[in-house]
Design an enzyme around this catalytic site. Sequence first.
Site, PDB file in Angstrom:
ATOM      1  N   ASP A  55      69.584  72.259  43.712  1.00  0.00           N
ATOM      2  CA  ASP A  55      70.947  71.792  43.964  1.00  0.00           C
ATOM      3  C   ASP A  55      71.097  70.910  45.193  1.00  0.00           C
ATOM      4  O   ASP A  55      72.196  70.756  45.723  1.00  0.00           O
ATOM      5  CB  ASP A  55      71.885  72.997  44.095  1.00  0.00           C
ATOM      6  CG  ASP A  55      71.342  74.043  45.075  1.00  0.00           C
ATOM      7  OD1 ASP A  55      70.423  73.718  45.856  1.00  0.00           O
ATOM      8  OD2 ASP A  55      71.835  75.177  45.063  1.00  0.00           O
ATOM      9  N   GLY A 106      54.578  82.053  34.509  1.00  0.00           N
ATOM     10  CA  GLY A 106      54.470  83.281  35.282  1.00  0.00           C
ATOM     11  C   GLY A 106      53.750  83.079  36.600  1.00  0.00           C
ATOM     12  O   GLY A 106      52.654  82.523  36.635  1.00  0.00           O
ATOM     13  N   HIS A 133      58.395  77.387  43.114  1.00  0.00           N
ATOM     14  CA  HIS A 133      58.940  76.044  43.285  1.00  0.00           C
ATOM     15  C   HIS A 133      59.833  75.989  44.518  1.00  0.00           C
ATOM     16  O   HIS A 133      60.610  76.914  44.767  1.00  0.00           O
ATOM     17  CB  HIS A 133      59.762  75.639  42.058  1.00  0.00           C
ATOM     18  CG  HIS A 133      58.998  75.680  40.776  1.00  0.00           C
ATOM     19  ND1 HIS A 133      59.606  75.800  39.540  1.00  0.00           N
ATOM     20  CD2 HIS A 133      57.656  75.627  40.530  1.00  0.00           C
ATOM     21  CE1 HIS A 133      58.680  75.802  38.590  1.00  0.00           C
ATOM     22  NE2 HIS A 133      57.490  75.708  39.168  1.00  0.00           N
ATOM     23  N   GLU A 169      65.250  69.891  50.703  1.00  0.00           N
ATOM     24  CA  GLU A 169      65.397  70.583  51.987  1.00  0.00           C
ATOM     25  C   GLU A 169      64.541  69.890  53.044  1.00  0.00           C
ATOM     26  O   GLU A 169      63.595  69.178  52.721  1.00  0.00           O
ATOM     27  CB  GLU A 169      64.954  72.051  51.863  1.00  0.00           C
ATOM     28  CG  GLU A 169      65.631  72.833  50.765  1.00  0.00           C
ATOM     29  CD  GLU A 169      67.124  72.953  50.944  1.00  0.00           C
ATOM     30  OE1 GLU A 169      67.616  72.766  52.075  1.00  0.00           O
ATOM     31  OE2 GLU A 169      67.808  73.237  49.941  1.00  0.00           O
ATOM     32  N   GLU A 174      58.902  83.647  48.538  1.00  0.00           N
ATOM     33  CA  GLU A 174      58.766  83.278  47.123  1.00  0.00           C
ATOM     34  C   GLU A 174      57.465  83.805  46.523  1.00  0.00           C
ATOM     35  O   GLU A 174      57.422  84.216  45.357  1.00  0.00           O
ATOM     36  CB  GLU A 174      58.857  81.762  46.959  1.00  0.00           C
ATOM     37  CG  GLU A 174      60.194  81.150  47.370  1.00  0.00           C
ATOM     38  CD  GLU A 174      61.383  81.728  46.619  1.00  0.00           C
ATOM     39  OE1 GLU A 174      61.194  82.352  45.545  1.00  0.00           O
ATOM     40  OE2 GLU A 174      62.517  81.568  47.112  1.00  0.00           O
TER      41      GLU A 174
END
Length: 267
Positions: A173, A190, A194, A199, A218
């Site tokens: 976004d 799996g 990402h 950013e 993450e």
Amino acid sequence: MAAMRLTLFRIVCLLPGCLALPLSQEAGEVTALQWEQAQNYLRKFYLHDSKTKKATSAVDKLREMQKFFGLPETGKLSPRVMEIMQKPRCGVPDVAEFSLMPNSPKWHSRTVTYRIVSYTTDLPRFLVDQIVKRALRMWSMQIPLNFKRVSWGTADIIIGFARGDHGDNFPFDGPGNTLGHAFAPGPGLGGDAHFDKDEYWTDGEDSGVNFLFVATHELGHSLGLGHSSVPSSVMYPTYQGDHSEDFSLTKDDIAGIQKLYGKRNKL
């Protein structure tokens, strides 16, 4: 395609009936725009119960969110609730405590391969490589898993930076908001992690987003961990802006990952 959608722990309910009752606000302190943002936040990160197939009240979901973050469970929007909703965060939905992903998926091989396929321009490539290696080492020091990097072909965990729609049905976004997302262990997508290329990624500087911190978070999802409700945990869903170079996994993070894989034998 269906398998792809089910792999990501961030399965978002977009049906109009998912939030059946409107939210109320405390003392008129929330604007109409914030009200809409709150509805979208709850649709993304607090999912309806697919087993009962019942429409879920937005008030119930807001109470669930308030409980997760340790707030009074009023079911009403407030400036404090909106402050949390507007913080940069992970794109995976919230669960509770150190929780594991649904059905507790994990890697069954003792050696897990990874490959970095795309980079940010904010950091030198060699530094991104080093940071990913360091993040994985934080986890491997606690569990009997080893990570091996491959430079081409397939790998268990594919790591990359992307912007907007990047082919997994969960577009980024732009600056702020969702920083990254990861998939539970399994075939295909799996384990893949990402990161939003829009950013400003840094190596622990005072401004921007600390890549080591977000990568460690993450990759925790890539190993099978869900979100933690403990604010000091690496697996806490909102970005804490921890710029210290010596941050480490908390007891909560370690308890979660060792519940999945057991402890690494110390020599």
